[in-house]
Design an enzyme around this catalytic site. Sequence first.
Site, PDB file in Angstrom:
ATOM      1  N   ASP A  17       0.829  -1.199   0.000  1.00  0.00           N
ATOM      2  CA  ASP A  17       0.000   0.000   0.000  1.00  0.00           C
ATOM      3  C   ASP A  17       0.864   1.250   0.000  1.00  0.00           C
ATOM      4  OD1 ASP A  17      -2.080  -1.714   0.108  1.00  0.00           O
ATOM      5  OD2 ASP A  17      -2.856  -1.063   2.059  1.00  0.00           O
ATOM      6  N   ALA A  18       1.969   1.195   0.743  1.00  0.00           N
ATOM      7  CA  ALA A  18       2.836   2.373   0.846  1.00  0.00           C
ATOM      8  C   ALA A  18       3.455   2.702  -0.511  1.00  0.00           C
ATOM      9  CB  ALA A  18       3.929   2.128   1.877  1.00  0.00           C
ATOM     10  N   ASP A  68       0.720   4.203  -2.600  1.00  0.00           N
ATOM     11  CA  ASP A  68       0.464   5.597  -2.212  1.00  0.00           C
ATOM     12  C   ASP A  68       1.544   6.510  -2.765  1.00  0.00           C
ATOM     13  OD1 ASP A  68      -1.801   4.840  -0.911  1.00  0.00           O
ATOM     14  OD2 ASP A  68      -0.937   4.890   1.105  1.00  0.00           O
ATOM     15  N   SER A  95       8.985   3.544  12.596  1.00  0.00           N
ATOM     16  CA  SER A  95       8.973   2.136  12.199  1.00  0.00           C
ATOM     17  C   SER A  95      10.091   1.410  12.926  1.00  0.00           C
ATOM     18  CB  SER A  95       9.105   2.018  10.691  1.00  0.00           C
ATOM     19  OG  SER A  95      10.248   2.716  10.279  1.00  0.00           O
ATOM     20  N   GLU A 155       7.210  -9.559  21.533  1.00  0.00           N
ATOM     21  CA  GLU A 155       5.788  -9.507  21.143  1.00  0.00           C
ATOM     22  C   GLU A 155       5.661  -9.922  19.688  1.00  0.00           C
ATOM     23  OE1 GLU A 155       4.772  -5.410  21.438  1.00  0.00           O
ATOM     24  OE2 GLU A 155       5.194  -5.279  23.585  1.00  0.00           O
ATOM     25  N   LYS A 180       4.819  -9.739  15.984  1.00  0.00           N
ATOM     26  CA  LYS A 180       4.623  -8.558  15.141  1.00  0.00           C
ATOM     27  C   LYS A 180       3.390  -8.795  14.281  1.00  0.00           C
ATOM     28  CE  LYS A 180       7.045  -5.357  12.097  1.00  0.00           C
ATOM     29  NZ  LYS A 180       6.121  -5.289  10.973  1.00  0.00           N
ATOM     30  N   ASP A 212       0.519  -8.318  11.635  1.00  0.00           N
ATOM     31  CA  ASP A 212       0.467  -7.747  10.294  1.00  0.00           C
ATOM     32  C   ASP A 212      -0.869  -7.038  10.091  1.00  0.00           C
ATOM     33  OD1 ASP A 212       1.375  -7.109   7.841  1.00  0.00           O
ATOM     34  OD2 ASP A 212       1.241  -9.128   6.996  1.00  0.00           O
ATOM     35  N   GLU A 265      -2.045  -2.158  17.151  1.00  0.00           N
ATOM     36  CA  GLU A 265      -2.247  -2.642  15.790  1.00  0.00           C
ATOM     37  C   GLU A 265      -3.700  -3.075  15.591  1.00  0.00           C
ATOM     38  OE1 GLU A 265       0.581  -2.411  14.181  1.00  0.00           O
ATOM     39  OE2 GLU A 265       0.436  -3.649  12.364  1.00  0.00           O
ATOM     40  N   TYR A 294       0.232  -1.947  22.183  1.00  0.00           N
ATOM     41  CA  TYR A 294       1.610  -2.351  22.446  1.00  0.00           C
ATOM     42  C   TYR A 294       2.613  -1.222  22.622  1.00  0.00           C
ATOM     43  CZ  TYR A 294       1.818  -1.773  17.326  1.00  0.00           C
ATOM     44  OH  TYR A 294       1.718  -1.293  16.060  1.00  0.00           O
ATOM     45  N   LYS A 301      12.219 -10.689  11.614  1.00  0.00           N
ATOM     46  CA  LYS A 301      11.210 -11.174  10.670  1.00  0.00           C
ATOM     47  C   LYS A 301      11.322 -12.679  10.453  1.00  0.00           C
ATOM     48  CE  LYS A 301       9.171  -7.356   9.125  1.00  0.00           C
ATOM     49  NZ  LYS A 301       9.388  -6.993   7.749  1.00  0.00           N
ATOM     50  N   CYS A 319      -6.418 -10.687 -28.287  1.00  0.00           N
ATOM     51  CA  CYS A 319      -6.996 -10.391 -26.977  1.00  0.00           C
ATOM     52  C   CYS A 319      -8.076 -11.421 -26.651  1.00  0.00           C
ATOM     53  CB  CYS A 319      -7.599  -8.993 -27.014  1.00  0.00           C
ATOM     54  SG  CYS A 319      -8.650  -8.625 -25.612  1.00  0.00           S
ATOM     55  N   CYS A 378     -11.711  -9.830 -26.872  1.00  0.00           N
ATOM     56  CA  CYS A 378     -12.372  -9.348 -28.093  1.00  0.00           C
ATOM     57  C   CYS A 378     -11.785  -9.911 -29.375  1.00  0.00           C
ATOM     58  CB  CYS A 378     -12.353  -7.822 -28.142  1.00  0.00           C
ATOM     59  SG  CYS A 378     -10.713  -7.152 -28.470  1.00  0.00           S
ATOM     60  N   CYS A 408      -4.095  -5.080 -25.849  1.00  0.00           N
ATOM     61  CA  CYS A 408      -5.145  -5.286 -26.829  1.00  0.00           C
ATOM     62  C   CYS A 408      -5.235  -4.031 -27.691  1.00  0.00           C
ATOM     63  CB  CYS A 408      -6.463  -5.520 -26.092  1.00  0.00           C
ATOM     64  SG  CYS A 408      -7.889  -5.394 -27.166  1.00  0.00           S
ATOM     65  N   CYS A 467     -13.302  -3.612 -27.566  1.00  0.00           N
ATOM     66  CA  CYS A 467     -12.983  -4.639 -26.580  1.00  0.00           C
ATOM     67  C   CYS A 467     -13.887  -4.503 -25.356  1.00  0.00           C
ATOM     68  CB  CYS A 467     -11.522  -4.518 -26.159  1.00  0.00           C
ATOM     69  SG  CYS A 467     -11.064  -5.736 -24.924  1.00  0.00           S
TER      70      CYS A 467
HETATM   71  S1  IVH Z   1       6.255  -1.166  18.194  1.00  0.00           S
HETATM   72  C1  IVH Z   1       8.734   2.681  17.852  1.00  0.00           C
HETATM   73  N1  IVH Z   1       5.100  -3.499  18.453  1.00  0.00           N
HETATM   74  O1  IVH Z   1       5.268  -2.834  12.976  1.00  0.00           O
HETATM   75  C2  IVH Z   1       8.178   1.322  17.722  1.00  0.00           C
HETATM   76  N2  IVH Z   1       5.047  -2.456  16.311  1.00  0.00           N
HETATM   77  O2  IVH Z   1       7.689  -1.913  11.558  1.00  0.00           O
HETATM   78  C3  IVH Z   1       6.771   1.308  17.277  1.00  0.00           C
HETATM   79  N3  IVH Z   1       3.820  -3.727  14.632  1.00  0.00           N
HETATM   80  O3  IVH Z   1       4.266   0.454  12.387  1.00  0.00           O
HETATM   81  C4  IVH Z   1       6.239   0.001  16.881  1.00  0.00           C
HETATM   82  N4  IVH Z   1       3.260  -5.406  15.899  1.00  0.00           N
HETATM   83  O4  IVH Z   1       2.453  -1.321  12.580  1.00  0.00           O
HETATM   84  C5  IVH Z   1       5.405  -2.489  17.611  1.00  0.00           C
HETATM   85  N5  IVH Z   1       4.085  -5.544  18.824  1.00  0.00           N
HETATM   86  C6  IVH Z   1       4.386  -4.541  17.997  1.00  0.00           C
HETATM   87  C7  IVH Z   1       3.987  -4.551  16.671  1.00  0.00           C
HETATM   88  C8  IVH Z   1       4.341  -3.480  15.860  1.00  0.00           C
HETATM   89  C9  IVH Z   1       3.182  -4.892  14.707  1.00  0.00           C
HETATM   90  C10 IVH Z   1       3.945  -2.913  13.412  1.00  0.00           C
HETATM   91  C11 IVH Z   1       3.471  -1.498  13.540  1.00  0.00           C
HETATM   92  C12 IVH Z   1       4.645  -0.651  13.164  1.00  0.00           C
HETATM   93  C13 IVH Z   1       5.487  -1.588  12.383  1.00  0.00           C
HETATM   94  C14 IVH Z   1       6.931  -1.208  12.482  1.00  0.00           C
END
Ligand code: IVH
Length: 682
Positions: free
Chosen positions: A34-35, A38, A83, A117, A119, A121, A176, A228, A316, A410, A413, A428, A434
């Site tokens: 999405d980023a 955008d 991030s 924790e 992560k 999605d 999240e 979180y 990851k 195509c 058509c 096409c 078409c």
């Molecule tokens: S902490 C300054 N904790 O990961 C740190 N982020 O890549 C702020 N995310 O934008 C983020 N689970 O959307 C944190 N347990 C978690 C998370 C988490 C998912 C996402 C979040 C963030 C992105 C960073």
Amino acid sequence: MTEAEAAQELATLAVEIAQHDQAYHEHDAPLISDAEYDALRQRNAAIEAEFPYLIRPDSPSRRVGAAPGGGFAKVRHRVPMLSLDNAFAAADFTEFCARIRRFLHQPDDASLAFVAEPKIDGLSINLLFENGRLVRGATRGDGAEGEDVTANLRTMATVPDRLRGDAPALIEIRGEVFMTKADFLALNAAQVAAGQKVFANPRNAAAGSLRQLDPAITATRPLSLFAYALGDVQGSVPSTHSGYLDQLRAWGFEVNPLSRMLGGEAEAAAFQQETGLARAGLGYDIDGVVYKLNDLALQRRLGFVGRAPRWAIAWKFPAEQATTTLEDIRIQVGRTGALTPVAWLAAVNVGGVLVTRATLHNEDEIARKDVRVGDTVVLQRAGDVIPQIVHVMLDRRPLGSTPFVPPETCPACGSLALRAAGEVVRRCTGGLICPAQTVERLIHFVSRGAFDIDGLGEKSIQEFFDLGWLRGPADIFRLEQHRAELLTREGWKEKSVSNLMQAIETRRTVPLDRFIFALGIRRVGATNAKLLARHYTSYAAWHTQMLAATTVGSDERLALGSILGVGPSLADELTTFFVEPRNRAALDELAAFLTIQDAERPATADGALAGKNLVFTGTLETMSRPEAKARAEILGARVTDSVSKRTDLLILGADAGSKAKKAAELGVATVTEAEWREMAGF
Ligand code: IVH
């Protein structure tokens, strides 16, 4: 950036964004995040802001389904939402810990306590509470500024309206928003039943649901939240992250139950492995584990570098993979005529999501990976990107399999499907006929710069198309036949129907340049359409000369290529259009309804050649006859074949014969090729 560069980039962006829209909306298979999407739209908007007159009829900014979130107020976060840096292997995590110790001047054997924790999605949000009450909720946006989605967040059961117990005077709580896999599948099933678009994955579904302009829709969507993190705060909070998570629970938030305090960094690898194994069985998508230093005072000392904290890292998981068989390669035709190959797969579960399709991007990609029908393929789903075919398992390839052959026509058509030199996309060429492109073409046809038909908007075009009334542009001028039935339809009254018919009637007379523009031939925007109209002046002349120009090497083809401003690719697009017999038929059908007004030659009254009658004779050595003629016409002259009393100037090429003699008899002025070049500004 020059105007030409801007026009070129806008053209590329229009194609690219349309492809992504198509992949997302039609194929349920986004090719980029999405980023990234955008960013493409923002780039398009920025160029259009600087060059508003270059906005294309097919610009993404003019299409329905405006840039996501266009309708929300912007909110500045009190503390930016950053991030995380990524780790992919144990060594990355070890280096992360070493960095922390170096920064804090701690000995190499100092122990660091972390909270781990999963992560999630999903998409991160910021909730601002004042005196314990939720006052605003926003998406992350670009990190500094997000969108105000307070009303939508309030519809979620996991977003408390009030913090239970004591609360600081002001606090930003972050977490999240996500959708469980089961909720995602149920939502998609309901979307299919309602004829609505389906979402590519739980993350897209959560984002799409949270960013509804109508909170009543969000309320029907099964969204969840894990809290979180902390943003700004005025008042006291616990001194450790684990204490803060406990506090969040006490205030009434859900905190991921798998979150755990680790005794030391040595425990991270085991937690990583354990969570990785649990991953496919979890009810929601996770793509790694976030490790956060537990001591908040140390977090403050460590601070941030770039856009990420020094005290946390996202380790990851490798992308989730699965193998399955490729049952077929089918071609999808997009609204702009782009042909995209799609892999039809034996259904397979990839990390908890049932997958039956994967994009193959384009024919080069298929050739590069040598993907064939019948192959066993390795699929992967990574983050919010739809499944990709990673590679083919060649040892399992069935005997007698054959490489994929791109279609020459195509599938929608039957028109020729061509791939221009230097392009990856096959298209096409059946522009006007078409069915896959019809609605989009018609919307363009009636748009402001084209036929400009009032009362015939995108909605009506879709409606008439669905009714089978519109198959091509000529059908617009047959709508009168459906007047009685139209009057019985919801939303149409005597007045609106007769206004529409009147508007259509008025447009039966149309200037040549608008007519050419309306055809929606690639690269023929309003400016080029004007150029062509002025050059050929009448529809009849344009039509005959375009037909003749389809012959490679013909004078007409040369003449087309040498019109000032018409480059080789524009010439190619025009001839490609005219090569397709069904386009010609559609054109004739349409022209029969219309009076197409001649264009006026540009009034270059100040030009040396304006209004002059020119004749060329003999062989020109530095340019072709068509080029010379085209240039003369651009300069406002008329070019004829024979010398008469009315001839103002005869241009003498090599071996000029009888015409030179005649000019001498009539007293007509003559110039050499070199003098002509001078006059024409070559
Ligand atoms: S902490 C300054 N904790 O990961 C740190 N982020 O890549 C702020 N995310 O934008 C983020 N689970 O959307 C944190 N347990 C978690 C998370 C988490 C998912 C996402 C979040 C963030 C992105 C960073």
